[in-house]
Design a protein around this motif. Structure first.
Motif, PDB file in Angstrom:
ATOM      1  N   CYS A 158      13.174  13.893   7.867  1.00 48.72           N
ATOM      2  CA  CYS A 158      12.980  12.504   8.288  1.00 48.72           C
ATOM      3  C   CYS A 158      11.515  12.174   8.549  1.00 48.72           C
ATOM      4  O   CYS A 158      10.970  11.231   7.981  1.00 48.72           O
ATOM      5  CB  CYS A 158      13.819  12.242   9.533  1.00 48.72           C
ATOM      6  N   PHE A 159      10.876  12.965   9.397  1.00 50.40           N
ATOM      7  CA  PHE A 159       9.530  12.618   9.848  1.00 50.40           C
ATOM      8  C   PHE A 159       8.420  13.100   8.907  1.00 50.40           C
ATOM      9  O   PHE A 159       7.503  12.340   8.594  1.00 50.40           O
ATOM     10  CB  PHE A 159       9.298  13.170  11.257  1.00 50.40           C
ATOM     11  N   ALA A 160       8.484  14.351   8.485  1.00 52.42           N
ATOM     12  CA  ALA A 160       7.395  14.901   7.681  1.00 52.42           C
ATOM     13  C   ALA A 160       7.356  14.309   6.282  1.00 52.42           C
ATOM     14  O   ALA A 160       6.274  14.106   5.713  1.00 52.42           O
ATOM     15  CB  ALA A 160       7.517  16.424   7.601  1.00 52.42           C
ATOM     16  N   TYR A 161       8.531  14.040   5.716  1.00 58.24           N
ATOM     17  CA  TYR A 161       8.578  13.564   4.338  1.00 58.24           C
ATOM     18  C   TYR A 161       8.957  12.081   4.236  1.00 58.24           C
ATOM     19  O   TYR A 161       8.209  11.295   3.642  1.00 58.24           O
ATOM     20  CB  TYR A 161       9.556  14.422   3.537  1.00 58.24           C
ATOM     21  N   GLY A 162      10.075  11.691   4.845  1.00 63.95           N
ATOM     22  CA  GLY A 162      10.512  10.302   4.739  1.00 63.95           C
ATOM     23  C   GLY A 162       9.582   9.318   5.413  1.00 63.95           C
ATOM     24  O   GLY A 162       8.963   8.466   4.759  1.00 63.95           O
ATOM     25  N   PHE A 163       9.429   9.434   6.727  1.00 59.79           N
ATOM     26  CA  PHE A 163       8.642   8.461   7.477  1.00 59.79           C
ATOM     27  C   PHE A 163       7.149   8.523   7.152  1.00 59.79           C
ATOM     28  O   PHE A 163       6.477   7.496   7.122  1.00 59.79           O
ATOM     29  CB  PHE A 163       8.861   8.638   8.976  1.00 59.79           C
ATOM     30  N   ASN A 164       6.619   9.720   6.905  1.00 55.33           N
ATOM     31  CA  ASN A 164       5.190   9.801   6.601  1.00 55.33           C
ATOM     32  C   ASN A 164       4.873   9.224   5.225  1.00 55.33           C
ATOM     33  O   ASN A 164       3.823   8.604   5.030  1.00 55.33           O
ATOM     34  CB  ASN A 164       4.698  11.242   6.716  1.00 55.33           C
ATOM     35  N   ALA A 165       5.767   9.407   4.261  1.00 62.59           N
ATOM     36  CA  ALA A 165       5.567   8.770   2.963  1.00 62.59           C
ATOM     37  C   ALA A 165       5.609   7.254   3.105  1.00 62.59           C
ATOM     38  O   ALA A 165       4.827   6.523   2.481  1.00 62.59           O
ATOM     39  CB  ALA A 165       6.638   9.244   1.975  1.00 62.59           C
ATOM     40  N   LEU A 166       6.491   6.776   3.962  1.00 62.91           N
ATOM     41  CA  LEU A 166       6.612   5.331   4.166  1.00 62.91           C
ATOM     42  C   LEU A 166       5.406   4.750   4.901  1.00 62.91           C
ATOM     43  O   LEU A 166       4.941   3.656   4.579  1.00 62.91           O
ATOM     44  CB  LEU A 166       7.899   5.038   4.934  1.00 62.91           C
ATOM     45  N   GLN A 167       4.893   5.482   5.883  1.00 62.27           N
ATOM     46  CA  GLN A 167       3.690   5.010   6.577  1.00 62.27           C
ATOM     47  C   GLN A 167       2.518   4.934   5.593  1.00 62.27           C
ATOM     48  O   GLN A 167       1.706   4.005   5.631  1.00 62.27           O
ATOM     49  CB  GLN A 167       3.342   5.945   7.736  1.00 62.27           C
ATOM     50  N   SER A 168       2.425   5.932   4.720  1.00 61.58           N
ATOM     51  CA  SER A 168       1.382   5.945   3.706  1.00 61.58           C
ATOM     52  C   SER A 168       1.520   4.744   2.768  1.00 61.58           C
ATOM     53  O   SER A 168       0.526   4.078   2.422  1.00 61.58           O
ATOM     54  CB  SER A 168       1.467   7.258   2.918  1.00 61.58           C
ATOM     55  N   PHE A 169       2.751   4.441   2.380  1.00 66.41           N
ATOM     56  CA  PHE A 169       3.002   3.290   1.514  1.00 66.41           C
ATOM     57  C   PHE A 169       2.633   1.983   2.213  1.00 66.41           C
ATOM     58  O   PHE A 169       2.067   1.062   1.598  1.00 66.41           O
ATOM     59  CB  PHE A 169       4.466   3.258   1.084  1.00 66.41           C
ATOM     60  N   ASN A 170       2.949   1.875   3.494  1.00 71.19           N
ATOM     61  CA  ASN A 170       2.620   0.653   4.239  1.00 71.19           C
ATOM     62  C   ASN A 170       1.116   0.422   4.289  1.00 71.19           C
ATOM     63  O   ASN A 170       0.644  -0.713   4.162  1.00 71.19           O
ATOM     64  CB  ASN A 170       3.175   0.749   5.661  1.00 71.19           C
ATOM     65  N   MET A 171       0.358   1.499   4.491  1.00 65.34           N
ATOM     66  CA  MET A 171      -1.099   1.357   4.484  1.00 65.34           C
ATOM     67  C   MET A 171      -1.592   0.894   3.119  1.00 65.34           C
ATOM     68  O   MET A 171      -2.455   0.020   3.006  1.00 65.34           O
ATOM     69  CB  MET A 171      -1.759   2.695   4.862  1.00 65.34           C
TER      70      MET A 171
END
Length: 491
Positions: A158-171
């Motif tokens: 969830c956090f290392a792959y899912g949410f961090n990829a999404l935070q990167s996409f948002n930036m």
């Protein structure tokens, strides 16, 4: 095929959160609010007092209570605090803000319990650093290592792959305003490389560097964001009565509450509040366990404060800016980030859009670091090995690299489902183990009544499952800490 998977996973996620997890998290929050006699209200003064304390014991790689607060706040405070709140208002109505506030007040009791447990059952690493979290208290107090490993796997996905990829996409997506044809250009690749370099610098430095970085980024971004919100509120003070009128009329509107309950103002507000501040979800205890404090309840109180900072302060700032626009502007069908951008533009002009872009980068990067911290603690729980950790760090950087260049609708749904499963495991665990946190709170309260600085010793609680820490008196801890610091200075 991809669209079908997105539809299926979206339906599963909606069902989990709307009909199961929301009620579980609310019920547990109410239960622990009653059992702790409103600890989140009784000890507000202590929440701030603990932040000024130095590290109790531990080497140079242990972290202070304030640093642990910043790590957990860094993960809690992300782009969801900006776009997510705007979406809640646009889809559920302004009343969602009220239910968001209420859930922060209730859910903070669950945050206290899970973080106190994380402190009680933490372990100490070879360099003096502390590690812990749900996986650790599930193994030590419940005696179910397999369940702890399952929780760790869910959190890592969830956090290392899912949410961090999404935070990167948002930036990455926030730059579309500035670069025509952004997605077809080389700009996403360039940003991906920069993000990977900066993230690698922090995560390869370990917990100490992570806590140091978040101790800088989080206060700066929070102060700047709050300052803008206060400025907008002050310059539109005449609209504030109408803003609160919108909130309360919508919050208690019969049709808004019961008209299609899954999408009602109540459910949307509860979901946004709970999954913004993560109270009871099992993520923040990973940061809470890292703190060096004299009593587990101290860090439990600090993490309660983190819930308040996330929801009552940061989320409320977004809500005020958006609702001022609702009162005086024409929001139309705007939603998410476009709604926030136009709300800021309405109040302070185009300069506000530039500020929001900066905020997105600051919020999202701090979330990258906080999320990684959680995942690393759980990787070490499964297998504390340097090679495994190195490979894991590389895979995290790959996820960030890919996230900056892609859309992750499917990944978002999967991450939500995995986080829901993670929350389910943690909720059951803290209900079963909550009695030990409650007894620790009784011990803390008794010492406070004697006007003492609370110091915890495990033997003071009869029947407490074996712990790896908390077996020494304050004098013994101080002596061992002096010896450890002497060795570090010699090295």
């Amino acid at each position: 095929m991809t669209d079908l998977l997105i539809s299926i996973t979206g339906a599963i996620s909606d069902a989990m959160y709307t009909y199961v997890l929301v009620f579980m998290l609310v019920g547990v929050g109410v239960y622990f609010t009653i059992r702790t006699k409103g600890v989140q209200f009784r000890y507000i003064k202590d929440m701030f007092a603990v932040l000024t304390e130095n590290k109790h014991v531990g080497g140079s790689r242990s972290v202070s209570s304030f640093q642990a607060l910043m790590v957990s706040t860094a993960s809690r405070v992300g782009t969801g605090n900006i776009a997510g709140i705007a979406t809640a208002i646009a889809t559920g109505g302004p009343g969602a803000v009220f239910w968001m506030w209420l859930m922060a007040l209730i859910g903070s009791a669950s945050a206290f319990i899970e973080s106190t447990l994380a402190q009680m059952f933490k372990i100490k690493g070879p360099n003096g650093e502390f590690r812990g979290g749900p996986a650790y208290y599930i193994e030590q107090a419940l005696g179910k290592r397999w369940l702890g490993v399952l929780f760790s796997i869910l959190l890592i996905i969830c956090f290392a792959y899912g949410f961090n990829a999404l935070q990167s996409f948002n930036m990455s997506s926030s730059l579309e305003y500035y670069i025509p044809g952004y997605s077809e250009s080389q700009a996403p690749l360039a940003l991906a490389i920069v993000l990977v370099v900066f993230t690698a610098f922090v995560i390869f430095g370990g917990a100490h560097r992570i806590s140091f970085m978040t101790s800088i980024i989080v206060p700066i971004m929070a102060i700047a964001y709050i300052a803008l919100s206060v400025w907008i509120t002050a310059t539109h003070i005449d609209a504030i009565p109408a803003v609160f009128s919108l909130i309360f009329e919508s919050a208690f509107n019969f049709q808004s509450i019961f008209g299609g309950f899954a999408g009602s103002v109540v459910v949307i507000g509860i979901k946004r509040g709970l999954f913004s501040n993560e109270a009871g979800m099992g993520s923040a205890p990973n940061a809470a366990a890292a703190a060096s404090v004299s009593h587990p309840c101290k860090q439990g109180l600090v993490q309660t404060l983190s819930v308040f900072i996330d929801t009552l302060v940061i989320c409320s700032c977004t809500a005020m800016m958006v609702l001022v626009f609702f009162v005086g502007g024409t929001p139309g069908d705007l939603n998410g980030m476009p709604l926030v951008q136009q709300a800021i533009n309405y109040s302070v002009g185009e300069l506000g859009i530039h500020f929001i872009t900066f905020s997105i980068f600051a919020f999202a990067f701090s979330s990258l670091i906080g999320n990684y911290f959680y995942a690393e603690s759980n990787i070490r729980f499964i297998k504390d090995n340097k090679i495994v950790l190195f490979v894991f760090r590389i895979t995290c950087l790959i996820a960030i690299f890919m996230g900056a260049q892609s859309s992750f609708d499917l990944a978002w749904n999967i991450a939500d489902i995995v986080m829901g499963a993670m929350a389910f495991v943690n909720i059951i665990s803290i209900v079963l183990l909550g009695k030990w946190a409650l007894r620790a709170l009784d011990d803390y309260t008794a010492q406070r009544k004697r006007h003492e600085d609370p110091v915890f010793v495990a033997s003071s609680i009869p029947g407490l499952p074996p712990t790896q820490c908390w077996h020494e008196t304050a004098e013994e801890l101080a002596e061992r800490d002096r010896a450890l610091r002497t060795r570090e200075e010699q090295v």
